[in-house]
Design a protein around this motif. Structure first.
Motif, short mmCIF file in Angstrom:
data_model
loop_
_atom_site.label_atom_id
_atom_site.label_comp_id
_atom_site.label_asym_id
_atom_site.label_seq_id
_atom_site.Cartn_x
_atom_site.Cartn_y
_atom_site.Cartn_z
N UNK A 42 -18.02 26.86 -6.89
CA UNK A 42 -18.41 27.65 -8.05
C UNK A 42 -17.39 27.58 -9.19
N UNK A 43 -16.11 27.36 -8.85
CA UNK A 43 -15.08 27.26 -9.88
C UNK A 43 -15.30 26.04 -10.79
N UNK A 44 -15.94 25.00 -10.25
CA UNK A 44 -16.16 23.79 -11.05
C UNK A 44 -17.20 24.00 -12.15
N UNK A 45 -17.93 25.11 -12.10
CA UNK A 45 -18.86 25.41 -13.19
C UNK A 45 -18.09 25.72 -14.48
N UNK A 46 -16.82 26.07 -14.34
CA UNK A 46 -15.98 26.26 -15.53
C UNK A 46 -15.90 24.95 -16.31
N UNK A 47 -15.66 23.85 -15.58
CA UNK A 47 -15.60 22.53 -16.21
C UNK A 47 -16.95 22.09 -16.76
N UNK A 48 -18.02 22.38 -16.02
CA UNK A 48 -19.36 22.00 -16.48
C UNK A 48 -19.69 22.73 -17.78
N UNK A 49 -19.41 24.03 -17.84
CA UNK A 49 -19.66 24.81 -19.05
C UNK A 49 -18.81 24.28 -20.21
N UNK A 50 -17.55 23.90 -19.91
CA UNK A 50 -16.67 23.37 -20.96
C UNK A 50 -17.24 22.08 -21.53
#
Length: 208
Positions: free
Chosen positions: A3-11
């Motif tokens: 779920x933390x990788x959604x930070x990169x996806x959103x970025x």
């Protein structure tokens, strides 16, 4: 996916949206000046265009650097979690009765890489010298090229327990945090390395 990788996806979504916005903004601004106002493009407009383009380049470069080009600091406990595993090796014998724990297969090796073969619980394992090294117990324990806080006290105890014949498998995993999520690597393995501990060089079989 962590779920933390959604930070990169959103970025990345934001950066792509910013790129689209800049392209259309530059186009619309130029059309307004040339078609509606029937004026020439001024240096002010060009500077504004360059600033917008520079912002997009910096944003893309920053994300690419964070995702692909950032070097992993294996000693940074805020970035990676390091674990160690220890497995005793099984002795093998050559045709003339010589015992060995590790075989170097010269047929599969090349000028820059060697291929090591060893045995655990009657299973055969093969690893490249890029991801492993052989540690001779007659010498002080050192591993060149890998910056890690090696548990030397634990290794000394296992030297006695396993008679200097075992494999140290070290794994570094990216922690779940904002920085690793931004780089789309949270929860992923950063590195796996193996140290093949042998009592002496005579316990290495070089197969030509």
């Amino acid at each position: 996916m962590n779920s933390w990788n959604f930070v990169g996806i959103i970025a990345w979504i934001i950066v792509i949206a910013l790129l689209i916005f800049v392209v259309f903004n530059i186009r619309n601004r130029h059309l307004k000046i040339l078609v509606e106002q029937k004026k020439k493009i001024t240096w002010t407009t060009i500077v504004t265009d360059l600033v917008e383009i520079l912002v997009v380049i910096l944003a893309v470069s920053g994300l690419l650097y964070t995702s692909l080009f950032t070097k992993v600091d294996l000693t940074d406990k805020n970035e990676v979690a390091v674990s160690y595993k220890y497995d005793p090796m099984i002795v093998q014998t050559t045709d003339d009765g010589q015992g060995y724990y590790v075989k170097i297969n010269k047929k599969e090796s090349n000028s820059t890489t060697e291929v090591y073969q060893y045995w655990l619980n009657n299973s055969t394992y093969t690893v490249s010298s890029h991801n492993a090294t052989i540690s001779d117990a007659t010498l002080p324990f050192t591993v060149s090229g890998i910056r890690l806080d090696w548990p030397v006290k634990k290794i000394k105890k296992l030297d006695s327990k396993y008679q200097y014949a075992y494999v140290i498998t070290v794994q570094a995993k990216f922690k779940n945090n904002f920085r690793n999520g931004l780089g789309l690597r949270a929860g992923r393995y950063a590195m796996e390395y193996r140290v093949l501990r042998v009592p002496a060089r005579s316990f290495i079989n070089v197969a030509k």
